[in-house]
Design a protein around this motif. Structure first.
Motif, PDB file in Angstrom:
ATOM      1  N   ARG A   1       4.301  -4.238   6.452  1.00  0.00           N
ATOM      2  CA  ARG A   1       4.792  -5.107   5.880  1.00  0.00           C
ATOM      3  C   ARG A   1       4.012  -5.586   4.625  1.00  0.00           C
ATOM      4  NH1 ARG A   1       6.264  -8.861  10.911  1.00  0.00           N
ATOM      5  NH2 ARG A   1       7.872  -7.780  11.884  1.00  0.00           N
ATOM      6  N   ARG A   2       2.652  -5.336   4.774  1.00  0.00           N
ATOM      7  CA  ARG A   2       1.687  -5.662   3.802  1.00  0.00           C
ATOM      8  C   ARG A   2       1.050  -4.665   3.258  1.00  0.00           C
ATOM      9  NH1 ARG A   2       1.867  -9.087   8.170  1.00  0.00           N
ATOM     10  NH2 ARG A   2       2.172 -11.212   7.793  1.00  0.00           N
ATOM     11  N   VAL A   3       0.871  -3.540   3.819  1.00  0.00           N
ATOM     12  CA  VAL A   3       0.262  -2.239   3.283  1.00  0.00           C
ATOM     13  C   VAL A   3       1.225  -1.192   2.927  1.00  0.00           C
ATOM     14  CG1 VAL A   3      -1.719  -0.616   3.368  1.00  0.00           C
ATOM     15  CG2 VAL A   3      -1.790  -2.835   4.422  1.00  0.00           C
ATOM     16  N   ARG A   4       1.447  -0.441   1.874  1.00  0.00           N
ATOM     17  CA  ARG A   4       2.182   0.389   1.636  1.00  0.00           C
ATOM     18  C   ARG A   4       2.171   1.673   2.137  1.00  0.00           C
ATOM     19  NH1 ARG A   4       2.991  -0.589  -5.332  1.00  0.00           N
ATOM     20  NH2 ARG A   4       3.234  -3.019  -4.981  1.00  0.00           N
ATOM     21  N   PRO A   5       3.273   2.272   2.343  1.00  0.00           N
ATOM     22  CA  PRO A   5       3.191   3.579   3.021  1.00  0.00           C
ATOM     23  C   PRO A   5       2.123   4.587   2.662  1.00  0.00           C
ATOM     24  CG  PRO A   5       5.476   2.876   2.647  1.00  0.00           C
ATOM     25  CD  PRO A   5       4.658   2.014   1.835  1.00  0.00           C
ATOM     26  N   HIS A   6       2.037   4.722   1.195  1.00  0.00           N
ATOM     27  CA  HIS A   6       0.979   5.805   0.845  1.00  0.00           C
ATOM     28  C   HIS A   6      -0.402   5.640   1.073  1.00  0.00           C
ATOM     29  CE1 HIS A   6       0.649   3.020  -2.700  1.00  0.00           C
ATOM     30  NE2 HIS A   6      -0.296   3.667  -2.966  1.00  0.00           N
ATOM     31  N   ILE A   7      -0.580   4.307   1.443  1.00  0.00           N
ATOM     32  CA  ILE A   7      -1.830   3.941   1.850  1.00  0.00           C
ATOM     33  C   ILE A   7      -2.131   3.917   3.386  1.00  0.00           C
ATOM     34  CG2 ILE A   7      -3.623   2.267   1.955  1.00  0.00           C
ATOM     35  CD1 ILE A   7      -2.565   1.272  -0.729  1.00  0.00           C
ATOM     36  N   VAL A   8      -0.988   3.389   4.136  1.00  0.00           N
ATOM     37  CA  VAL A   8      -1.283   3.198   5.606  1.00  0.00           C
ATOM     38  C   VAL A   8      -1.011   4.447   6.528  1.00  0.00           C
ATOM     39  CG1 VAL A   8       1.063   2.513   6.096  1.00  0.00           C
ATOM     40  CG2 VAL A   8      -0.716   1.886   7.668  1.00  0.00           C
ATOM     41  N   VAL A   9      -0.172   5.577   5.721  1.00  0.00           N
ATOM     42  CA  VAL A   9      -0.101   6.625   6.330  1.00  0.00           C
ATOM     43  C   VAL A   9      -1.072   7.588   6.560  1.00  0.00           C
ATOM     44  CG1 VAL A   9       1.574   8.886   6.750  1.00  0.00           C
ATOM     45  CG2 VAL A   9       2.508   6.634   6.511  1.00  0.00           C
TER      46      VAL A   9
END
Length: 511
Positions: free
Chosen positions: A336-344
């Motif tokens: 919810r707070r970190v975008r997918p291109h960072i968290v994945v």
């Protein structure tokens, strides 16, 4: 007709679902759990099936391969038919057929009839999987709730993969081989009772016409490719495998061309122009390849090298599966707070470390080392699978949820095939190249030992005295050298998945 890309991922939340939706989620987890268990449990029953039905070598391969071949070939078709005729209806038809055919398979008197049953299980299984994921899209319209629902749904895959060896070991110790098929009946009966009460029907409000030519082309594209991969893994590069692969590619190109020219395509190819959709599909594929490939050689190490029984080896994999489930749930509030291109990519760093731990622990691949490696690997895979599946559903219009889910499931099945065939084929080739049989081993036993580690295990048990120990030591040494190289390749696949995620999964925040 030129197709334009759908709108990007919606960021507005829909209405929040109530308690009934979460009960529906539990119901939808049942077929996922069953199919996941079914993917691993049959391999444990194959020795007893061979003793009871006396199948030829080719028939043994088809007993295993018939199901995933038909399943992979029909997923897109069944997902599209679910969009048109009703996803819950397809789920109930699939569950009924799967339960009935499972009962028949348990009492198959010949190998041929068992293969036919496996074909029909693939047919009905293809109805189950896209329906479960696409129904979540209509039940959970609020994106935060949908993320959590998909994380729970995905946990059923992990739980099933962990339960497969344990359940299979228990059943085969106490009952006959048919029991591994009969487990489908008590799992699916509650689904057939509860789904009409808890799961709402959903479909595409403006479905296109049924296109038999597209259905044939979609099957013709998938089945030859999957068969070619399996053939390559068993027999190496052959003209036959190349021809099958070329046939699949040609038919796939014809399928794509037909969809692009159709005013109401079976599969909206414009979805693949969305970076979030195509990127999430590729992340899904590579993650599953890495996971299944890891399980392929770790399960052999636990059972053949360390000497654990199938059931105990299954228990050794449970911590990694549990962590995979937890990671899939924990990543929901983070996303919810970190975008997918960072968290994945950040999550997949853990999976890379898991592979590297195996690659560089050449002198100490103990149970503890492998358990820790799988736990670390599971953190990344669990998080990546949850986010990628949610992005696949969110990228597609709700009316096309079945087709989008089918593409996701096809990537999963193809990843499972590639994990076993490609990474498994690599480690087998490395093993054969590194094995030096001791002098004095009979030619026939030496040939058996060169085939696989299991063959070397059987050959060593036919020898006596120091020669048996020398052969087994040479075999395990060759296998371990193959594991080291294959682990580095697996780490490379995960790195590739992380790069793909960083480049393609750039979506706006949903909060």
């Amino acid at each position: 007709m030129t197709q334009t890309a759908p709108a990007p991922v919606a960021t507005n939340d829909g209405p929040r679902a109530g308690a009934r939706a979460w009960w529906a989620l539990i119901v939808l987890m049942l077929p996922v759990l069953l199919v996941s268990v079914d993917n691993t449990v049959l391999s444990f029953a194959l020795p007893e099936i061979a003793l009871a039905l006396h199948p030829s070598g080719a028939e043994q391969l088809w007993i295993i391969d018939a199901y995933p071949l038909v399943l992979a070939g029909l997923l897109v078709t069944m997902g599209t038919l679910g969009d048109r005729f009703g996803r819950r209806r397809m789920l109930l038809i699939g569950a009924t057929g799967f339960a009935v055919v499972s009962a028949l398979a348990a009492f198959a008197p010949t190998a041929g009839l068992l293969i036919a049953a496996r074909v029909m299980l693939g047919f009905f299984g293809a109805m189950l999987m896209p329906s479960t994921l696409s129904l979540l899209r209509s039940i959970f319209q609020n994106r935060d709730q949908r993320r959590m629902a998909i994380a729970v749904w995905a946990s059923a895959f992990s739980a099933g993969a962990a339960l497969g060896p344990i359940v299979g070991g228990f059943l085969l110790e106490h009952f006959g081989w048919g029991s591994v098929f009969l487990i489908a009946v008590p799992v699916l009966i509650p689904l057939l009772i509860a789904a009409p009460l808890l799961v709402p029907e959903s479909r595409d409000p403006a479905p296109g016409r049924v296109d038999p030519i597209s259905i044939v082309l979609s099957m013709g594209a998938m089945i030859p490719v999957v068969y070619a991969i399996k053939s390559f893994a068993v027999d190496g590069p052959t003209i036959g495998a190349l021809l099958w692969a070329m046939l699949g590619v040609v038919l796939g190109a014809l399928f794509v061309r037909r969809q692009l020219r159709s005013q109401s395509p079976m599969l909206d190819m414009a979805l693949f122009r969305l970076g979030t959709f195509s990127g999430a599909i590729l992340v899904n594929l590579l993650s599953v390849v890495a996971l299944v490939g890891f399980l392929y050689f770790v399960s052999q190490h636990l059972q053949l090298v360390i000497g654990l029984s199938p059931m105990v080896a299954g228990f050794a994999l449970v911590p990694g599966m549990v962590v995979m489930i937890i990671a899939g749930l924990v990543v929901v509030p983070i996303s919810r707070r970190v975008r997918p291109h960072i968290v994945v990519p950040a999550a997949l760093v853990f999976s890379v470390l898991g592979y590297l731990l195996v690659a560089f622990a050449s002198q100490d691949r103990s149970i503890l080392t492998l358990v820790i490696a799988f736990v670390v690997l599971g953190i990344g895979i669990g998080a990546a699978e949850t986010i990628s599946n949610e992005l696949i559903l969110s990228s597609a219009p709700p009316a096309k949820a079945g087709a989008a889910s089918a593409v996701s499931e096809t990537a999963y099945e193809l990843g499972a095939v590639l994990g076993t065939s490609v990474l498994g084929g690599i480690i087998t080739a490395l093993y054969r190249g590194a094995l030096v049989t001791p002098d004095g081993v009979p030619v026939e036993l030496a040939a058996t030992a060169r085939e696989t580690l299991a063959g070397a295990y059987a050959a060593a048990h036919e020898l006596t005295g120091p020669l048996a120990g020398q052969l087994w030591e040479a075999a395990t040494s060759a296998f371990e050298s193959g594991v080291a190289v294959t682990s580095l390749i697996g780490a490379g696949l995960v790195v590739t998945a992380g790069v793909v995620a960083a480049v393609t999964l750039r979506t706006p925040r949903s909060d």
